[in-house]
Design a protein around this motif. Sequence first.
Motif, PDB file in Angstrom:
ATOM      1  N   GLY A  58       0.840  -1.192   0.000  1.00 15.54           N
ATOM      2  CA  GLY A  58       0.000   0.000   0.000  1.00 15.54           C
ATOM      3  C   GLY A  58       0.872   1.237   0.000  1.00 15.54           C
ATOM      4  O   GLY A  58       2.090   1.149  -0.170  1.00 15.54           O
ATOM      5  N   ILE A  59       0.253   2.365   0.226  1.00 12.42           N
ATOM      6  CA  ILE A  59       0.946   3.651   0.274  1.00 12.42           C
ATOM      7  C   ILE A  59       0.349   4.457   1.418  1.00 12.42           C
ATOM      8  O   ILE A  59      -0.861   4.437   1.642  1.00 12.42           O
ATOM      9  CB  ILE A  59       0.766   4.438  -1.043  1.00 12.42           C
ATOM     10  N   GLN A  60       1.207   5.178   2.135  1.00 13.34           N
ATOM     11  CA  GLN A  60       0.688   6.041   3.196  1.00 13.34           C
ATOM     12  C   GLN A  60       0.948   7.516   2.896  1.00 13.34           C
ATOM     13  O   GLN A  60       2.035   7.901   2.460  1.00 13.34           O
ATOM     14  CB  GLN A  60       1.313   5.720   4.551  1.00 13.34           C
ATOM     15  N   PHE A  61      -0.080   8.324   3.149  1.00 16.46           N
ATOM     16  CA  PHE A  61       0.014   9.776   3.062  1.00 16.46           C
ATOM     17  C   PHE A  61      -0.277  10.347   4.444  1.00 16.46           C
ATOM     18  O   PHE A  61      -1.226   9.932   5.117  1.00 16.46           O
ATOM     19  CB  PHE A  61      -0.999  10.322   2.053  1.00 16.46           C
ATOM     20  N   ASP A  62       0.532  11.331   4.849  1.00 21.09           N
ATOM     21  CA  ASP A  62       0.341  11.883   6.192  1.00 21.09           C
ATOM     22  C   ASP A  62      -0.185  13.306   6.144  1.00 21.09           C
ATOM     23  O   ASP A  62      -0.826  13.723   5.168  1.00 21.09           O
ATOM     24  CB  ASP A  62       1.630  11.750   7.007  1.00 21.09           C
ATOM     25  N   ASP A  63       0.112  14.081   7.179  1.00 14.64           N
ATOM     26  CA  ASP A  63      -0.433  15.431   7.288  1.00 14.64           C
ATOM     27  C   ASP A  63       0.201  16.410   6.308  1.00 14.64           C
ATOM     28  O   ASP A  63      -0.222  17.573   6.251  1.00 14.64           O
ATOM     29  CB  ASP A  63      -0.263  15.948   8.715  1.00 14.64           C
ATOM     30  N   HIS A  64       1.184  15.973   5.520  1.00 11.22           N
ATOM     31  CA  HIS A  64       1.777  16.864   4.524  1.00 11.22           C
ATOM     32  C   HIS A  64       1.202  16.661   3.126  1.00 11.22           C
ATOM     33  O   HIS A  64       1.586  17.373   2.208  1.00 11.22           O
ATOM     34  CB  HIS A  64       3.302  16.671   4.490  1.00 11.22           C
ATOM     35  N   MET A  65       0.298  15.708   2.970  1.00 13.21           N
ATOM     36  CA  MET A  65      -0.471  15.627   1.724  1.00 13.21           C
ATOM     37  C   MET A  65      -1.639  16.600   1.900  1.00 13.21           C
ATOM     38  O   MET A  65      -2.810  16.231   1.980  1.00 13.21           O
ATOM     39  CB  MET A  65      -0.959  14.195   1.475  1.00 13.21           C
ATOM     40  N   SER A  66      -1.276  17.869   1.963  1.00 14.46           N
ATOM     41  CA  SER A  66      -2.205  18.909   2.407  1.00 14.46           C
ATOM     42  C   SER A  66      -1.706  20.257   1.920  1.00 14.46           C
ATOM     43  O   SER A  66      -0.752  20.340   1.135  1.00 14.46           O
ATOM     44  CB  SER A  66      -2.284  18.903   3.943  1.00 14.46           C
ATOM     45  N   LEU A  67      -2.317  21.302   2.430  1.00 14.24           N
ATOM     46  CA  LEU A  67      -1.875  22.663   2.128  1.00 14.24           C
ATOM     47  C   LEU A  67      -2.206  23.542   3.323  1.00 14.24           C
ATOM     48  O   LEU A  67      -3.362  23.569   3.764  1.00 14.24           O
ATOM     49  CB  LEU A  67      -2.581  23.195   0.878  1.00 14.24           C
ATOM     50  N   PRO A  68      -1.217  24.256   3.880  1.00 15.13           N
ATOM     51  CA  PRO A  68      -1.532  25.169   4.975  1.00 15.13           C
ATOM     52  C   PRO A  68      -2.590  26.172   4.552  1.00 15.13           C
ATOM     53  O   PRO A  68      -2.601  26.653   3.420  1.00 15.13           O
ATOM     54  CB  PRO A  68      -0.192  25.847   5.274  1.00 15.13           C
ATOM     55  N   GLN A  69      -3.453  26.470   5.481  1.00 17.65           N
ATOM     56  CA  GLN A  69      -4.615  27.318   5.218  1.00 17.65           C
ATOM     57  C   GLN A  69      -4.283  28.632   4.521  1.00 17.65           C
ATOM     58  O   GLN A  69      -5.050  29.119   3.686  1.00 17.65           O
ATOM     59  CB  GLN A  69      -5.283  27.600   6.570  1.00 17.65           C
ATOM     60  N   GLU A  70      -3.122  29.203   4.823  1.00 17.57           N
ATOM     61  CA  GLU A  70      -2.809  30.533   4.285  1.00 17.57           C
ATOM     62  C   GLU A  70      -2.344  30.511   2.830  1.00 17.57           C
ATOM     63  O   GLU A  70      -2.178  31.568   2.217  1.00 17.57           O
ATOM     64  CB  GLU A  70      -1.755  31.214   5.161  1.00 17.57           C
TER      65      GLU A  70
END
Length: 415
Positions: free
Chosen positions: A203-215
């Motif tokens: 499988g593959i794991q994505f963490d809290d950096h598969m994201s974009l800071p709100q600003e």
Amino acid sequence: MAGLNRRGPLRGIALLLSGVLLAGVLSGVLACLPLLSPAAKAQDQPEELRGVWLTANDMPVLRDRSRMQAAVDQLAELGFNRLYPVVWNGGFAYYPSRVSEARQLQDFSFRGLQGQDILAELISAGRNRGLKVIPWFEFGFMAPPESPLAQRHRSWLTQTRDGGLTSTSAAGRVVWLNPFRPEVQQLITDLVLEVVNDWGADGIQFDDHMSLPQEFGYDLFTRALYRKDTGKDPPANPEDPAWVKWRADRITAFLDQLARAIRAARPGALISISPNYYDFAYKLQLQDWREWVRRGIADELLVQIYRPDLESYGPHLSRAEVQEARQRIPTAIAVLSGQRNRPTPLALMAEKVAANRARGLGVAFFYFESLWSLGPEPPAERIAGLAEMLGPRRQALGASGGRGATSPPLPPPPP
């Protein structure tokens, strides 16, 4: 039949006929019911997640063949069933990536001290001991400003309303690839599918950096895309609910597309996600992971709750979205087993594992080196403690690994 005859032959025949009719009716009803898929059947007895991350700090162990094998053996003995090794960090692939080299993002390959393919040998070693190895794309859309990726593709970077390109993270100052650009999505897809296809990962794991800071999201490309979709300019306030939702929905759409590509390439491959707690993830990182769970994008969930005590940790376990996820997919809470400048006592780890289990949740530890090498207790004491805290549930599930958690500690690192 003897009992039936004592009540008379006619009554016995009637009961037999009624039984035949009832069986026929039941078989007809059952034939009309949908068959449960293997995944659905598995949810009847959900697997307790017991995982550990293998970070860039763990490369001294992973790069040495004998130490890597000893580590896998030790983790199997202790009852772990998931390994999450880093494969994407700092804008570099931590495996011999043709994709990364062809795009001139790096001109070297991460290999072991004996010249081996680290990821291939780890996957093989894990499978031999019944562990699923799920490569971890740690940096996601994040990259160091000085990385070849950021330097070669400046137009791929998104920005804040005032034109800023960087933010502060646990990895220091970083830039953010624009998750809405097709070129960025294609790069991530190519890297992920390379690992799935060429290495046959579980499988593959994505963490809290598969994201974009709100600003972020105020670059020209994203502004134009938002205007095309809504007829409006992005709000000046990055916390505007409609603006937050639009960006979060776009990230969700990409994850959905990526998950479908992974499953098409390798049926049965797991999509593992490891976000922060939901309010933080959605509002500040534009990660609507509750929707990822509801839409079937995620196959397992590990929520990062790195709190220094049980009082601040416990309330997160009963949150509605966590308990909802637990009813759908294997769910765990990630525990900080320690850092080099922040050791975690064994007793606190045990309390958190017990609290997780009391609410039907598994556990994942961040990270491997700190399991027994960086704690305030001696390594042997921590290994024994891990065996005790993971053992009973492991035996109940019939996944003991076959030999008990009694193997010797890892060999010391080379001088």
